[in-house]
Design a protein around this motif. Structure first.
Motif, PDB file in Angstrom:
ATOM      1  N   LYS A 287      -9.929  23.165  -4.575  1.00 17.36           N
ATOM      2  CA  LYS A 287     -10.387  24.010  -5.673  1.00 17.36           C
ATOM      3  C   LYS A 287      -9.929  23.426  -7.009  1.00 17.36           C
ATOM      4  CE  LYS A 287     -10.645  28.835  -7.187  1.00 17.36           C
ATOM      5  NZ  LYS A 287     -10.274  30.241  -6.869  1.00 17.36           N
ATOM      6  N   GLY A 288     -10.890  23.150  -7.878  1.00 20.61           N
ATOM      7  CA  GLY A 288     -10.587  22.583  -9.189  1.00 20.61           C
ATOM      8  C   GLY A 288     -10.183  21.122  -9.162  1.00 20.61           C
ATOM      9  N   LEU A 289     -10.372  20.467  -8.033  1.00 16.98           N
ATOM     10  CA  LEU A 289      -9.909  19.081  -7.901  1.00 16.98           C
ATOM     11  C   LEU A 289     -10.705  18.148  -8.813  1.00 16.98           C
ATOM     12  CD1 LEU A 289      -8.062  17.096  -6.362  1.00 16.98           C
ATOM     13  CD2 LEU A 289      -9.919  16.843  -4.693  1.00 16.98           C
ATOM     14  N   THR A 290      -9.990  17.243  -9.460  1.00 19.11           N
ATOM     15  CA  THR A 290     -10.607  16.223 -10.305  1.00 19.11           C
ATOM     16  C   THR A 290     -10.321  14.850  -9.729  1.00 19.11           C
ATOM     17  OG1 THR A 290      -8.664  15.953 -11.728  1.00 19.11           O
ATOM     18  CG2 THR A 290     -10.272  17.674 -12.344  1.00 19.11           C
ATOM     19  N   ALA A 291     -11.119  13.872 -10.142  1.00 13.10           N
ATOM     20  CA  ALA A 291     -10.901  12.506  -9.690  1.00 13.10           C
ATOM     21  C   ALA A 291      -9.546  11.995 -10.141  1.00 13.10           C
ATOM     22  CB  ALA A 291     -12.029  11.610 -10.207  1.00 13.10           C
ATOM     23  N   THR A 292      -9.106  12.390 -11.331  1.00 13.36           N
ATOM     24  CA  THR A 292      -7.815  11.933 -11.853  1.00 13.36           C
ATOM     25  C   THR A 292      -6.668  12.365 -10.949  1.00 13.36           C
ATOM     26  OG1 THR A 292      -8.647  12.011 -14.123  1.00 13.36           O
ATOM     27  CG2 THR A 292      -6.256  12.024 -13.829  1.00 13.36           C
ATOM     28  N   VAL A 293      -6.681  13.638 -10.528  1.00 12.31           N
ATOM     29  CA  VAL A 293      -5.636  14.143  -9.630  1.00 12.31           C
ATOM     30  C   VAL A 293      -5.709  13.429  -8.285  1.00 12.31           C
ATOM     31  CG1 VAL A 293      -4.848  16.164  -8.343  1.00 12.31           C
ATOM     32  CG2 VAL A 293      -5.482  16.382 -10.753  1.00 12.31           C
ATOM     33  N   LEU A 294      -6.906  13.237  -7.774  1.00 12.09           N
ATOM     34  CA  LEU A 294      -7.058  12.618  -6.464  1.00 12.09           C
ATOM     35  C   LEU A 294      -6.616  11.152  -6.484  1.00 12.09           C
ATOM     36  CD1 LEU A 294      -7.868  13.040  -3.566  1.00 12.09           C
ATOM     37  CD2 LEU A 294     -10.257  12.610  -4.205  1.00 12.09           C
ATOM     38  N   VAL A 295      -6.907  10.442  -7.559  1.00 18.39           N
ATOM     39  CA  VAL A 295      -6.440   9.056  -7.693  1.00 18.39           C
ATOM     40  C   VAL A 295      -4.926   9.001  -7.574  1.00 18.39           C
ATOM     41  CG1 VAL A 295      -6.151   7.135  -9.308  1.00 18.39           C
ATOM     42  CG2 VAL A 295      -8.382   8.211  -9.062  1.00 18.39           C
ATOM     43  N   GLU A 296      -4.240   9.905  -8.274  1.00 16.74           N
ATOM     44  CA  GLU A 296      -2.779   9.904  -8.255  1.00 16.74           C
ATOM     45  C   GLU A 296      -2.245  10.167  -6.860  1.00 16.74           C
ATOM     46  OE1 GLU A 296       1.186  11.193  -8.077  1.00 16.74           O
ATOM     47  OE2 GLU A 296      -0.471  12.641  -7.845  1.00 16.74           O
ATOM     48  N   ARG A 297      -2.859  11.105  -6.120  1.00 12.49           N
ATOM     49  CA  ARG A 297      -2.392  11.438  -4.778  1.00 12.49           C
ATOM     50  C   ARG A 297      -2.643  10.276  -3.801  1.00 12.49           C
ATOM     51  NH1 ARG A 297       1.384  14.550  -4.062  1.00 12.49           N
ATOM     52  NH2 ARG A 297       1.883  13.202  -5.798  1.00 12.49           N
ATOM     53  N   ILE A 298      -3.809   9.661  -3.893  1.00 16.28           N
ATOM     54  CA  ILE A 298      -4.109   8.537  -3.005  1.00 16.28           C
ATOM     55  C   ILE A 298      -3.161   7.373  -3.280  1.00 16.28           C
ATOM     56  CG2 ILE A 298      -5.833   6.795  -2.407  1.00 16.28           C
ATOM     57  CD1 ILE A 298      -7.987   8.938  -2.955  1.00 16.28           C
ATOM     58  N   GLN A 299      -2.966   7.049  -4.541  1.00 14.74           N
ATOM     59  CA  GLN A 299      -2.065   5.947  -4.888  1.00 14.74           C
ATOM     60  C   GLN A 299      -0.627   6.255  -4.472  1.00 14.74           C
ATOM     61  OE1 GLN A 299      -2.907   5.500  -9.109  1.00 14.74           O
ATOM     62  NE2 GLN A 299      -4.179   3.683  -8.721  1.00 14.74           N
ATOM     63  N   HIS A 300      -0.237   7.515  -4.589  1.00  9.22           N
ATOM     64  CA  HIS A 300       1.117   7.915  -4.211  1.00  9.22           C
ATOM     65  C   HIS A 300       1.359   7.644  -2.727  1.00  9.22           C
ATOM     66  CE1 HIS A 300       4.816  10.198  -3.963  1.00  9.22           C
ATOM     67  NE2 HIS A 300       4.274  11.043  -3.091  1.00  9.22           N
ATOM     68  N   VAL A 301       0.416   8.064  -1.868  1.00 11.49           N
ATOM     69  CA  VAL A 301       0.579   7.834  -0.429  1.00 11.49           C
ATOM     70  C   VAL A 301       0.457   6.353  -0.105  1.00 11.49           C
ATOM     71  CG1 VAL A 301      -0.423   8.312   1.846  1.00 11.49           C
ATOM     72  CG2 VAL A 301      -0.206  10.155   0.175  1.00 11.49           C
ATOM     73  N   LEU A 302      -0.484   5.682  -0.734  1.00  8.89           N
ATOM     74  CA  LEU A 302      -0.698   4.259  -0.465  1.00  8.89           C
ATOM     75  C   LEU A 302       0.543   3.433  -0.780  1.00  8.89           C
ATOM     76  CD1 LEU A 302      -2.783   2.017   0.290  1.00  8.89           C
ATOM     77  CD2 LEU A 302      -3.390   1.945  -2.150  1.00  8.89           C
ATOM     78  N   ASN A 303       1.256   3.791  -1.843  1.00  9.09           N
ATOM     79  CA  ASN A 303       2.347   2.955  -2.336  1.00  9.09           C
ATOM     80  C   ASN A 303       3.749   3.486  -2.019  1.00  9.09           C
ATOM     81  OD1 ASN A 303       0.482   1.168  -3.565  1.00  9.09           O
ATOM     82  ND2 ASN A 303       0.288   2.551  -5.332  1.00  9.09           N
ATOM     83  N   THR A 304       3.840   4.576  -1.242  1.00 12.73           N
ATOM     84  CA  THR A 304       5.145   5.162  -0.932  1.00 12.73           C
ATOM     85  C   THR A 304       5.501   4.886   0.520  1.00 12.73           C
ATOM     86  OG1 THR A 304       4.791   6.911  -2.573  1.00 12.73           O
ATOM     87  CG2 THR A 304       6.529   7.268  -0.946  1.00 12.73           C
ATOM     88  N   ARG A 305       6.553   4.131   0.732  1.00 12.73           N
ATOM     89  CA  ARG A 305       6.912   3.648   2.054  1.00 12.73           C
ATOM     90  C   ARG A 305       7.226   4.775   3.038  1.00 12.73           C
ATOM     91  NH1 ARG A 305       5.290  -0.176   4.942  1.00 12.73           N
ATOM     92  NH2 ARG A 305       5.699   0.993   6.851  1.00 12.73           N
ATOM     93  N   LYS A 306       7.795   5.886   2.552  1.00 12.93           N
ATOM     94  CA  LYS A 306       8.229   6.925   3.489  1.00 12.93           C
ATOM     95  C   LYS A 306       7.067   7.502   4.285  1.00 12.93           C
ATOM     96  CE  LYS A 306       8.072  10.910   0.318  1.00 12.93           C
ATOM     97  NZ  LYS A 306       8.852  12.045  -0.254  1.00 12.93           N
ATOM     98  N   TYR A 307       5.883   7.585   3.695  1.00 15.05           N
ATOM     99  CA  TYR A 307       4.733   8.118   4.416  1.00 15.05           C
ATOM    100  C   TYR A 307       4.311   7.164   5.537  1.00 15.05           C
ATOM    101  CZ  TYR A 307       4.425  11.336   0.477  1.00 15.05           C
ATOM    102  OH  TYR A 307       4.714  12.276  -0.475  1.00 15.05           O
ATOM    103  N   HIS A 308       4.330   5.879   5.241  1.00 13.26           N
ATOM    104  CA  HIS A 308       3.963   4.893   6.252  1.00 13.26           C
ATOM    105  C   HIS A 308       4.996   4.861   7.382  1.00 13.26           C
ATOM    106  CE1 HIS A 308       0.691   3.164   3.771  1.00 13.26           C
ATOM    107  NE2 HIS A 308       1.468   3.547   2.763  1.00 13.26           N
ATOM    108  N   ASP A 309       6.277   4.978   7.016  1.00 14.24           N
ATOM    109  CA  ASP A 309       7.320   4.985   8.039  1.00 14.24           C
ATOM    110  C   ASP A 309       7.181   6.206   8.950  1.00 14.24           C
ATOM    111  OD1 ASP A 309       8.377   2.654   7.025  1.00 14.24           O
ATOM    112  OD2 ASP A 309       9.974   3.653   5.871  1.00 14.24           O
TER     113      ASP A 309
END
Length: 335
Positions: A287-309
């Motif tokens: 709800k109310g999601l924008t591309a800007t917010v989604l970019v930040e969330r995708i990049q956060h998971v992509l670049n944060t090692r703890k999620y991959h671990d």
């Protein structure tokens, strides 16, 4: 499709007779018995006037007395001549259990959506109401087969569903909203928001957009396809952007891929919360999601090692589980 069809095949390979009781829309599958009173989604009329980015999560009914009664009656009609020894049902198919109770035979549960029953208020009372129509009492399954580790959801037994190996040059990000999304949200621009966001991420991506005309953006790093071989692509992906349907979540967990979960309806919000609780990804409200917010969330998971671990740790738990095509052996022992 990812579990019940190969499971029926596994029963037959071990010398058992096995058929799949299903609706007319799935009659093309091998060894099916068509239940004529079970509608396909397209038979239920037009989708509700729902736009997820405007309205948020859609509340959909996951229970229908009429469908459960029709399912049980169809199976019982077939059973008069075929006479099954056991009925194996998936999580949302309550008619199979009631038919087994009428026949006085064992039933087993393949738990393809463990959080879905929590979405049905007063579920026990609803099932008992249908049982009363058939004049039977409740029985417990002789086998409950979970398809994820106990850390995701407890069950009597836990099994793994293998996924195909990915290509070394596959996309780094895989994205899909699942089978029903295009039908449920034809007026939504959420897929456009997703593709726009992926265009801003420095990674190769592929998105399943369904069939029909695409009027949204076409970034050069994003491949758009009506359908994708999701299991195979997840074999080498680094992030999965998903509506958090259980099958896709299970495939990502098996592949050790962290997720950006954008739940839309049914058990998906609970699945998304579990993803976040276990540290294998993040939940993003649509709800109310924008591309800007989604970019930040995708990049956060992509670049944060703890999620991959965390995702790799869960995948290691899954690889230690017994393969689910051994379920027939366990069921024979249980009955």
């Amino acid at each position: 499709m990812p579990t019940m069809v190969p499971l029926a095949r596994a029963f037959r390979q071990r010398g058992h007779e096995a058929v799949i009781a299903t609706g007319p829309a799935m009659a093309h599958l091998e060894h099916t018995v068509v239940m004529p009173d079970i509608p396909a989604p397209s038979d239920l009329g037009p989708p509700p006037p729902w736009i997820p980015e405007r309205d948020g999560v859609l509340k959909v009914p996951l229970w229908s007395d009429a469908l459960v009664v029709a399912s049980a009656a169809n199976i019982l009609d077939f059973a008069r001549t075929w006479r099954p020894d056991v009925i194996v049902r998936e999580t949302s198919e309550y008619g199979g259990q009631i038919a087994a109770e009428v026949l006085g035979i064992p039933h087993a549960l393949i738990d393809i959506a463990p959080f879905a029953p929590l979405e049905i208020p007063l579920l026990d009372e609803l099932v008992d109401k249908v049982r009363a129509r058939f004049q039977v009492g409740a029985t417990e399954p002789v086998l409950t087969a979970g398809l994820t580790p106990a850390s995701w959801h407890p069950a009597q037994h836990h099994f793994r569903v293998p996924i195909e190996q990915g290509d070394e040059e596959g996309p780094e990000i895989v994205a899909s909203f699942g089978t029903y999304a295009q039908w449920l949200m034809p007026e939504s621009t959420l897929p456009h928001v997703l593709v726009e966001a992926l265009g801003e991420v420095s990674a190769r991506a592929v998105v399943a957009i369904g069939h029909g005309e695409w009027t949204g953006p076409r970034p050069p790093n994003v491949r758009l396809a009506p359908e994708i071989p999701q299991q195979r692509l997840l074999g080498t992906a680094k992030v999965f952007v998903t509506h958090a349907g259980y099958s896709g979540v299970r495939e990502a967990l098996t592949a050790g891929v962290p997720m950006v979960a954008m739940p839309l309806f049914a058990d998906q919000p609970r699945n998304a919360d579990r993803i976040q609780d276990l540290g294998v990804g993040v939940r993003v409200d649509v709800k109310g999601l924008t591309a800007t917010v989604l970019v930040e969330r995708i990049q956060h998971v992509l670049n944060t090692r703890k999620y991959h671990d965390a995702a790799e740790n869960l995948a290691a738990q899954i690889i230690d589980l017994e393969v689910f095509t051994n379920i027939p052996d366990h069921l024979v022992s249980a009955v």
